[in-house]
Design a protein around this motif. Sequence first.
Motif, mmCIF file in Angstrom:
data_model
loop_
_atom_site.group_PDB
_atom_site.id
_atom_site.type_symbol
_atom_site.label_atom_id
_atom_site.label_comp_id
_atom_site.label_asym_id
_atom_site.label_seq_id
_atom_site.Cartn_x
_atom_site.Cartn_y
_atom_site.Cartn_z
ATOM 1 N N GLY A 154 0.816 -1.204 0.000
ATOM 2 C CA GLY A 154 0.000 0.000 0.000
ATOM 3 C C GLY A 154 0.847 1.250 0.000
ATOM 4 O O GLY A 154 0.534 2.243 -0.649
ATOM 5 N N ALA A 155 1.982 1.226 0.786
ATOM 6 C CA ALA A 155 2.858 2.395 0.806
ATOM 7 C C ALA A 155 3.476 2.639 -0.567
ATOM 8 O O ALA A 155 3.621 3.782 -1.030
ATOM 9 C CB ALA A 155 3.923 2.201 1.873
ATOM 10 N N LEU A 160 2.208 1.818 -3.525
ATOM 11 C CA LEU A 160 1.196 2.350 -4.459
ATOM 12 C C LEU A 160 0.915 3.801 -4.176
ATOM 13 O O LEU A 160 0.725 4.610 -5.083
ATOM 14 C CB LEU A 160 -0.088 1.523 -4.311
ATOM 15 C CG LEU A 160 -0.006 0.067 -4.838
ATOM 16 C CD1 LEU A 160 -1.311 -0.662 -4.553
ATOM 17 C CD2 LEU A 160 0.284 0.069 -6.334
ATOM 18 N N SER A 161 0.920 4.176 -2.894
ATOM 19 C CA SER A 161 0.697 5.580 -2.551
ATOM 20 C C SER A 161 1.824 6.456 -3.093
ATOM 21 O O SER A 161 1.606 7.546 -3.640
ATOM 22 C CB SER A 161 0.574 5.736 -1.035
ATOM 23 O OG SER A 161 -0.504 4.958 -0.556
ATOM 24 N N GLU A 162 3.073 5.975 -2.976
ATOM 25 C CA GLU A 162 4.209 6.755 -3.500
ATOM 26 C C GLU A 162 4.134 6.881 -5.007
ATOM 27 O O GLU A 162 4.406 7.943 -5.583
ATOM 28 C CB GLU A 162 5.512 6.074 -3.059
ATOM 29 C CG GLU A 162 6.749 6.870 -3.453
ATOM 30 C CD GLU A 162 8.012 6.171 -2.975
ATOM 31 O OE1 GLU A 162 9.104 6.691 -3.270
ATOM 32 O OE2 GLU A 162 7.896 5.104 -2.330
ATOM 33 N N GLY A 180 1.429 6.889 -6.887
ATOM 34 C CA GLY A 180 0.359 7.826 -7.213
ATOM 35 C C GLY A 180 0.807 9.252 -7.031
ATOM 36 O O GLY A 180 0.455 10.134 -7.818
ATOM 37 N N GLU A 181 1.590 9.525 -5.973
ATOM 38 C CA GLU A 181 2.083 10.894 -5.786
ATOM 39 C C GLU A 181 3.008 11.323 -6.927
ATOM 40 O O GLU A 181 2.954 12.454 -7.396
ATOM 41 C CB GLU A 181 2.812 10.971 -4.440
ATOM 42 C CG GLU A 181 1.887 10.818 -3.245
ATOM 43 C CD GLU A 181 2.667 10.775 -1.934
ATOM 44 O OE1 GLU A 181 2.032 10.710 -0.878
ATOM 45 O OE2 GLU A 181 3.921 10.822 -2.018
#
Length: 460
Positions: free
Chosen positions: A12-13, A15-17, A19-20
Motif C-alpha cells: 500500500g505504501a 502504491l501511494s508513492e 500515485g504521488e
Amino acid sequence: MSRVPRWLGRVGAGLSEMGERLDERRAEVEREEAEADAPPSPPQDVPEDRPRPLAEHVTVVPQRPDPAQAVPWGVRVAAEAGWRLLVLAGTVWVLMRVISAVQLVVLAFTVALLITALLQPTVARLKRYGVPRGLATALTAIFGFVVLGLLGWFVTWQVMENIDDLSDQIQNGIDDLRDWLLKSPFHVTEKQINQISKNLADAVGANTDQITSAGLEGVQVVVEALTGILLTFFSTLFLLYDGRRIWEWTLKLVPAAARPGVAGAGPRAWRTLTAYVRGTVIVALIDAIFIGLGIYFLGVPMAVPLAVFIFLFAFIPLVGAVVSGALAVVVALVTQGVFTAVMALAVVLAVQQIEGHILQPFILGRAVRVHPLAVVLSVAAGGMVAGIGGAVVAVPLVAVTNTVVGYLRAYARETAAPPPSPPAPAVAENAEGPGAAPPDPGEGEAAATRPEPPQPPASH
C-alpha cells in the motif's frame, strides 16, 4: 498470520508513492502546456556581462521558395524550347559542315537519284519484256548518259562554229545600240557612252590578275566536273541495278521503333521525286521547243544552243527560266536590234506564263505542290550553299521532305489513336426475320431437357 498485514502495508505504501509521483508529473506537464500557450513576456534588461543562453544566439532563416517555381511559366517554356532549338541548330550546323566537306560526293549522288528517278521506268519496262536486269540497267544507263553527252557536245560545237559570226554580230549590235541611244529620247550623249566604255575597259584591266587566276581555277573546276560525272554515272548504275537492296540496307540503320514509319514514307518519297523529275523534263522540253522556235523564226543566231540552254536551266525553278529567257533576249538585242529583242521577250513571257499557269499544275499536279515562297527560299538557300547544283536539287529536296513529314505525321496520328471497338451483335426481335441470328445447335436439346418451373396451385 502476523506477517501478512505487514506485507500488505508495504504494497500500500508503494502504491501511494507511485500515485504521488504520477500526480507530480501530470502537474508538471500541465504547467509546461500553460507556459507554451501564454503570450511571450516583454524582454527584461539583462546585464551585458551576463552570458546569454544558446537559444538567444540562433537566428531563424525564412524558408525560400523553389527556384523553378519562382520562374514564370512562360519563361520556363521559352527556356525549354530554347535549349532544344540550340541543340537542333548545332546538329544542322555540324551536318552542313560535313556536307560542305564532301560537297562533290553529295551533289553527285543527288543528281544520280534524279537521273535514276527518270530512267527507272525504262528499266522496269525492259524487264517486263524479258530483258535481264543487268542488261536492262546497262542499256538504260548508257543510253541516258549518251543522250546527255550528245546534248553537251552539240551545244559546244554550235558555239565554237558560230563564235566568229557571233562576235561580229555582237559588235554590230553594240554599234546599233549606241546609235539608237544617241537618237533616243533618253538624251544620252556620246561622251557618256564613251565614259561607260572606258570604265568597262578599266575594270577589265584592273581585274586581269583575278581573271587569270579564275582561268587557272577553271582547270580545277573541269577536273572536279569530270570526277562528279564519273561518280554520278556509277551511282546511277548501281541505283538502277540494286536500288531495292540499298533501300533495305538503309532501313536497317533506322531504329526499330521508327522503322515501320520510315519504310512507309520511303516509297511515297520516291513517287514524289519521280513525278517531279518527269514533270520537270516535260515542262523543260516544251519551253525549249517553243522558245527555240520563236527565236529561230525571229532570226536570232544560235537558236538551237539557246534552246538547249533553256532546257537545262528549266531544272532550276523560277530562277532558271528568268536567266535563260534573259540570255535569249540579250542575244537578240545585240545581234538583231531592239525590235527583235522586244519580240523575243514577248515570246519568252508568253511561254513562261503558259508554263506557270497551265503546264505545271496539269503535269505536276498535287504530287509535288510546294508554295512559291518555299520554292524561292529553297532555291536561294541551295544556291548559297552549293551554287548551281544546290539550286537544282533544292526544290526536289523540299518536295520530298514535305511528303515524308506529312506521311509521318499521319502515321503517328493513326498509331496513337485507339483501335475501333467491334460492333455489337444485332439482336432481332423476330427470330424468323432476315436479321435473325442463327439458332444454337444445342438450344433445342437444352430446352427439351430443361425442367419446367413449378406451377402455382389451382385455387378452388
